[in-house]
Design a protein around this motif. Structure first.
Motif, PDB file in Angstrom:
ATOM      1  N   ARG A   1       5.516  -1.915  31.277  1.00 55.85           N
ATOM      2  CA  ARG A   1       4.805  -3.040  31.817  1.00 55.85           C
ATOM      3  C   ARG A   1       5.996  -3.539  32.805  1.00 55.85           C
ATOM      4  O   ARG A   1       5.419  -4.099  33.839  1.00 55.85           O
ATOM      5  N   LEU A   4      -2.046  -3.564  34.579  1.00 58.65           N
ATOM      6  CA  LEU A   4      -2.083  -3.062  33.011  1.00 58.65           C
ATOM      7  C   LEU A   4      -2.736  -1.831  32.927  1.00 58.65           C
ATOM      8  O   LEU A   4      -2.573  -0.961  32.140  1.00 58.65           O
ATOM      9  N   ALA A  23      -3.724  -6.506  25.123  1.00 54.04           N
ATOM     10  CA  ALA A  23      -3.084  -6.903  26.321  1.00 54.04           C
ATOM     11  C   ALA A  23      -4.008  -7.004  27.387  1.00 54.04           C
ATOM     12  O   ALA A  23      -3.924  -8.105  28.170  1.00 54.04           O
ATOM     13  N   ASP A  74      -6.493  -9.927  26.859  1.00 52.35           N
ATOM     14  CA  ASP A  74      -5.519 -11.193  27.073  1.00 52.35           C
ATOM     15  C   ASP A  74      -5.724 -11.630  28.431  1.00 52.35           C
ATOM     16  O   ASP A  74      -5.415 -12.890  29.086  1.00 52.35           O
ATOM     17  N   GLU A  75      -5.401 -10.526  29.551  1.00 45.50           N
ATOM     18  CA  GLU A  75      -5.423 -10.886  30.918  1.00 45.50           C
ATOM     19  C   GLU A  75      -6.611 -10.759  31.535  1.00 45.50           C
ATOM     20  O   GLU A  75      -6.857 -10.496  33.004  1.00 45.50           O
ATOM     21  N   GLN A  76      -8.007 -10.673  30.809  1.00 45.86           N
ATOM     22  CA  GLN A  76      -9.223 -10.805  31.395  1.00 45.86           C
ATOM     23  C   GLN A  76      -9.559  -9.699  31.963  1.00 45.86           C
ATOM     24  O   GLN A  76     -10.304  -9.734  33.183  1.00 45.86           O
ATOM     25  N   TYR A  77      -9.336  -8.500  31.692  1.00 43.71           N
ATOM     26  CA  TYR A  77      -9.402  -7.020  32.280  1.00 43.71           C
ATOM     27  C   TYR A  77     -10.971  -7.015  31.576  1.00 43.71           C
ATOM     28  O   TYR A  77     -11.496  -7.271  30.564  1.00 43.71           O
ATOM     29  N   THR A 107     -11.002  -1.513  30.476  1.00 38.71           N
ATOM     30  CA  THR A 107      -9.884  -1.557  29.433  1.00 38.71           C
ATOM     31  C   THR A 107     -10.262  -0.312  28.356  1.00 38.71           C
ATOM     32  O   THR A 107      -9.489   0.462  28.167  1.00 38.71           O
ATOM     33  N   TYR A 161      -8.507  -7.386  41.308  1.00 37.38           N
ATOM     34  CA  TYR A 161      -7.662  -7.676  40.149  1.00 37.38           C
ATOM     35  C   TYR A 161      -6.478  -8.340  40.684  1.00 37.38           C
ATOM     36  O   TYR A 161      -5.942  -7.892  41.600  1.00 37.38           O
ATOM     37  N   HIS A 164       0.845  -9.580  39.549  1.00 37.12           N
ATOM     38  CA  HIS A 164       1.609 -10.199  38.811  1.00 37.12           C
ATOM     39  C   HIS A 164       2.967 -10.142  39.444  1.00 37.12           C
ATOM     40  O   HIS A 164       3.250  -9.250  40.289  1.00 37.12           O
TER      41      HIS A 164
END
Length: 359
Positions: A15, A25, A57, A60-63, A68, A130, A133
């Motif tokens: 990561r 991710l 993970a 949690d990051e709305q993928y 996913t 997407y 970060h």
């Protein structure tokens, strides 16, 4: 290792390295599987261990769940291609082929498979826009690397020991158990030694059915050989064509269908009596065929009705088997593309074994 913090460190390191890319991710998912495959040698271990961390993970990051679950399942196929590999050990022992050569041959296809998946991710990530970060600084990356170093040493020590002749694949397995205990209990200090009996019992429950499958498949393979079914199949294929590339296509089609219904170890034991004469007639190197066979079987883990990776993804995500299947099916496209490249661009598989004198 799953209980001792090894998988967490691998994911955290990946990561920090590439998590800042768009759809980061998803790339981390592939890189983590690539690293973890150098330890486990199993697609199901990837889905059941590392996959739990990856799914949480990414959610949690709305993928989206289709990305996913799709990338988690597809990237797990790298597990038995990058050495060490449980199916390669089985194939090498049965086909009387150097396991070290098979391990070396799996590196190129494993990287190609990962790159093809990354290209597919890139297309999806830009299409869905997407977010990116913030890029980790050098100090953060160094800290993550140092934290993950004991875990990253697994493949280096195991494969280095096998290729240099320090120990056999079986001895490598024993070493990995000891090293894994030391790292989990005394370096990361996340595994309670008192839990070892329950972990050992769980391992026996997982391995037991596989041994039963091996016994049954061995008997079935013997019956096929005794009844000369392999000759019937071989003669049928050769009466249709003697072209090497067409034979490879037919072999892939047979293996894909078999992978939908039969577990990988059983498939290897059943198919070897059929593949051996075909390899001799068509001039296919047994090392190359070993990689093709295992990659086909790994794709089979993502195809219904007996796709074990699909069942594990369903259990890990809380989604139904049907929903998981619909989400994962589009990811068969890059997997089939990688399979075609590995099948017909032989240097991808054979370059490293030839370079290091295994041929």
């Amino acid at each position: 290792m799953n209980n001792g913090g090894v998988t967490d460190r691998i994911f955290g390191f990946a990561r920090k390295m590439i998590g800042h890319w768009r759809g980061g991710l998803a790339y981390v998912n592939v890189l983590s599987s690539l690293i973890f495959s150098g330890i486990s040698g199993s697609a199901l271990a990837d889905v059941g261990g590392l996959g739990m961390i990856e799914i949480k993970a990414m959610r949690d990051e709305q993928y989206d769940d289709d990305l996913t679950l799709g990338v988690t399942g597809a990237s797990s196929t790298v597990g038995p291609i990058i050495p060490p590999s449980i199916p390669f050990v089985i194939y090498g022992a049965m086909a009387n082929v150097s396991i070290g050569a098979l391990f070396m041959a799996g590196l190129g296809p494993g990287v190609v498979l990962s790159l093809v998946l990354c290209i597919y991710i890139c297309i999806i990530a830009h299409r869905r826009n997407y977010p990116r970060h913030e890029k980790a600084g050098l100090s953060e990356k160094w800290k993550a690397f140092v934290d993950a170093l004991p875990a990253l040493m697994f493949p280096a020590i195991m494969l280095g020991g096998i290729w240099t002749g320090w120990f056999t694949p079986t001895e490598s397995a024993m070493f990995s158990v000891v090293y894994g205990l030391i790292v989990s209990c005394f370096v990361y200090r996340e595994l309670d030694i008192r839990k070892l009996p329950s972990l050992a019992a769980a391992t026996v429950r997982q391995v037991g059915p596989s041994i039963a499958v091996v016994v049954g498949a061995s008997l079935f393979a013997w019956v096929m050989t005794y009844e000369q079914i392999d000759k019937v199949v071989v003669n049928g294929i050769l009466s249709f064509t003697s072209n090497k590339y067409v034979i490879l296509l037919l072999i892939n089609m047979i293996l894909i269908v078999m992978g939908m219904f039969i577990e990988v170890v059983a498939a290897i034991m059943i198919m070897l009596p059929i593949l051996t004469p075909l390899m001799a007639v068509a001039g296919i190197n047994p090392i190359h065929m070993g990689v093709i066979l295992v990659l086909n079987m790994m794709i089979g883990l993502l195809t219904p009705p007996v796709g074990m990776s699909l069942y594990m993804l369903s259990s890990a995500s809380g989604r139904s088997f049907g929903e998981v299947t619909k989400m994962v099916l589009p990811w068969l496209v890059p997997l089939f593309l990688a399979l075609a490249l590995v099948t017909y661009v032989e240097p991808i598989t054979m370059f490293l074994p030839g370079l290091f004198g295994y041929l």
